[in-house]
Enzyme design. Structure first.
Site, PDB file in Angstrom:
ATOM      1  N   HIS A  18       0.834  -1.207   0.000  1.00  0.00           N
ATOM      2  CA  HIS A  18       0.000   0.000   0.000  1.00  0.00           C
ATOM      3  C   HIS A  18       0.872   1.262   0.000  1.00  0.00           C
ATOM      4  O   HIS A  18       0.607   2.212  -0.735  1.00  0.00           O
ATOM      5  CB  HIS A  18      -0.875   0.062   1.267  1.00  0.00           C
ATOM      6  CG  HIS A  18      -1.914  -1.008   1.375  1.00  0.00           C
ATOM      7  ND1 HIS A  18      -2.092  -1.754   2.510  1.00  0.00           N
ATOM      8  CD2 HIS A  18      -2.852  -1.452   0.494  1.00  0.00           C
ATOM      9  CE1 HIS A  18      -3.094  -2.605   2.336  1.00  0.00           C
ATOM     10  NE2 HIS A  18      -3.563  -2.446   1.112  1.00  0.00           N
ATOM     11  N   LYS A  42     -15.742  -7.992   3.429  1.00  0.00           N
ATOM     12  CA  LYS A  42     -14.646  -8.344   4.359  1.00  0.00           C
ATOM     13  C   LYS A  42     -15.010  -8.031   5.798  1.00  0.00           C
ATOM     14  O   LYS A  42     -15.666  -7.022   6.063  1.00  0.00           O
ATOM     15  CB  LYS A  42     -13.389  -7.527   4.016  1.00  0.00           C
ATOM     16  CG  LYS A  42     -12.674  -7.945   2.760  1.00  0.00           C
ATOM     17  CD  LYS A  42     -11.404  -7.099   2.572  1.00  0.00           C
ATOM     18  CE  LYS A  42     -10.690  -7.425   1.276  1.00  0.00           C
ATOM     19  NZ  LYS A  42      -9.629  -6.448   0.961  1.00  0.00           N
ATOM     20  N   ARG A  91      -2.159  -6.151  -8.459  1.00  0.00           N
ATOM     21  CA  ARG A  91      -1.044  -7.076  -8.221  1.00  0.00           C
ATOM     22  C   ARG A  91      -0.902  -8.118  -9.319  1.00  0.00           C
ATOM     23  O   ARG A  91       0.169  -8.407  -9.790  1.00  0.00           O
ATOM     24  CB  ARG A  91      -1.238  -7.805  -6.883  1.00  0.00           C
ATOM     25  CG  ARG A  91      -0.857  -6.975  -5.693  1.00  0.00           C
ATOM     26  CD  ARG A  91      -1.359  -7.593  -4.440  1.00  0.00           C
ATOM     27  NE  ARG A  91      -2.799  -7.782  -4.518  1.00  0.00           N
ATOM     28  CZ  ARG A  91      -3.575  -8.033  -3.499  1.00  0.00           C
ATOM     29  NH1 ARG A  91      -3.075  -8.162  -2.307  1.00  0.00           N
ATOM     30  NH2 ARG A  91      -4.880  -8.156  -3.649  1.00  0.00           N
ATOM     31  N   SER A 129      -3.009  -7.642   2.881  1.00  0.00           N
ATOM     32  CA  SER A 129      -3.290  -7.532   4.324  1.00  0.00           C
ATOM     33  C   SER A 129      -3.661  -8.899   4.881  1.00  0.00           C
ATOM     34  O   SER A 129      -3.287  -9.228   6.010  1.00  0.00           O
ATOM     35  CB  SER A 129      -4.435  -6.545   4.562  1.00  0.00           C
ATOM     36  OG  SER A 129      -4.073  -5.265   4.115  1.00  0.00           O
TER      37      SER A 129
HETATM   38  O1  PNS Z   1      -8.744  -2.896  -0.066  1.00  0.00           O
HETATM   39  P1  PNS Z   1     -10.044  -3.379  -0.664  1.00  0.00           P
HETATM   40  O2  PNS Z   1     -10.861  -4.111   0.383  1.00  0.00           O
HETATM   41  O3  PNS Z   1      -9.866  -4.187  -1.907  1.00  0.00           O
HETATM   42  O4  PNS Z   1     -10.846  -2.063  -1.076  1.00  0.00           O
HETATM   43  C1  PNS Z   1     -12.168  -2.140  -1.562  1.00  0.00           C
HETATM   44  C2  PNS Z   1     -12.883  -0.808  -1.296  1.00  0.00           C
HETATM   45  C3  PNS Z   1     -12.900  -0.520   0.201  1.00  0.00           C
HETATM   46  C4  PNS Z   1     -12.167   0.299  -2.031  1.00  0.00           C
HETATM   47  C5  PNS Z   1     -14.343  -0.946  -1.844  1.00  0.00           C
HETATM   48  O5  PNS Z   1     -14.998  -1.985  -1.183  1.00  0.00           O
HETATM   49  C6  PNS Z   1     -15.119   0.360  -1.704  1.00  0.00           C
HETATM   50  O6  PNS Z   1     -15.018   1.204  -2.552  1.00  0.00           O
HETATM   51  N1  PNS Z   1     -15.879   0.512  -0.592  1.00  0.00           N
HETATM   52  C7  PNS Z   1     -16.662   1.713  -0.325  1.00  0.00           C
HETATM   53  C8  PNS Z   1     -18.148   1.458  -0.575  1.00  0.00           C
HETATM   54  C9  PNS Z   1     -18.443   1.474  -2.068  1.00  0.00           C
HETATM   55  O7  PNS Z   1     -18.454   2.506  -2.699  1.00  0.00           O
HETATM   56  N2  PNS Z   1     -18.672   0.285  -2.627  1.00  0.00           N
HETATM   57  C10 PNS Z   1     -18.959   0.123  -4.031  1.00  0.00           C
HETATM   58  C11 PNS Z   1     -17.697  -0.005  -4.852  1.00  0.00           C
HETATM   59  S1  PNS Z   1     -18.089  -0.324  -6.515  1.00  0.00           S
END
Ligand code: PNS
Length: 166
Positions: A18, A42, A91, A129
């Site tokens: 990150h 998650k 990745r 993570s």
């Molecule tokens: O590190 P991650 O878990 O891959 O990140 C995913 C994240 C947190 C960026 C995604 O779940 C997100 O954008 N969450 C906020 C809520 C939202 O807008 N969800 C719709 C995304 S299309």
């Protein structure tokens, strides 16, 4: 015009992968908002405040980087702060389908920002993570995976978490 980018993620916890993406994004944009966001798929180990504290301590030298917490929709946040880009690290091919889906959904929700993918540096290809959490919770060495300034705190918390499960 200030070019603002949002770098969203669970950051549960922050890894050197990150940090690499955040540093590179900070060179491409005038301001980068590292946005700790909820991922509905998650369950997290660290609270928002802990995650924010770790990122703050790990990025003291990045003057154009700020950290924020979101308990809502990313696309709305991006629109509200006037960001032009959502920056994500990619990745491997296995990341692509999921990231592509999110990029398209976010574009549909808010057309004003592009999702920009930065390819992860080769040494961080395998890093996530969840890998860090797995290794630390069984007492393994995570010093090569997380910033040294937060290493002990991450280890202590994860070992405590696994003890509480028994
Ligand atoms: O590190 P991650 O878990 O891959 O990140 C995913 C994240 C947190 C960026 C995604 O779940 C997100 O954008 N969450 C906020 C809520 C939202 O807008 N969800 C719709 C995304 S299309």
């Amino acid at each position: 015009m200030r070019r603002i980018a949002v770098c969203p993620g669970s950051f549960d916890p922050i890894t050197l992968g990150h940090i690499d993406i955040i540093k590179r994004a900070s060179k491409l944009f005038d301001k980068v908002i590292v946005l700790i966001s909820a991922n509905a798929a998650k369950t997290t180990s660290f609270s928002y405040t802990e995650r924010l504290d770790f990122i703050e301590r790990a990025t003291p030298d990045l003057d154009n980087v700020v950290i924020d917490i979101l308990d809502g929709l990313l696309a709305e946040y991006v629109k509200d702060v006037g960001a032009i880009a959502i920056v994500k690290g990619l990745r491997a091919v296995s990341d692509f389908e999921y990231e592509f889906q999110m990029a398209l959904a976010n574009k549909k929700l808010y057309e004003g920002a592009e999702t920009v993918f930065l390819t992860t540096s080769a040494e961080n290809m395998y890093l996530s993570s969840s890998v860090v959490k797995q290794i630390a919770s069984f007492g393994g060495d995570i010093s090569h995976f997380v910033p040294s300034c937060v290493l002990e705190d991450i280890k202590t918390r994860l070992v405590k978490e696994i003890k509480n499960e028994y």
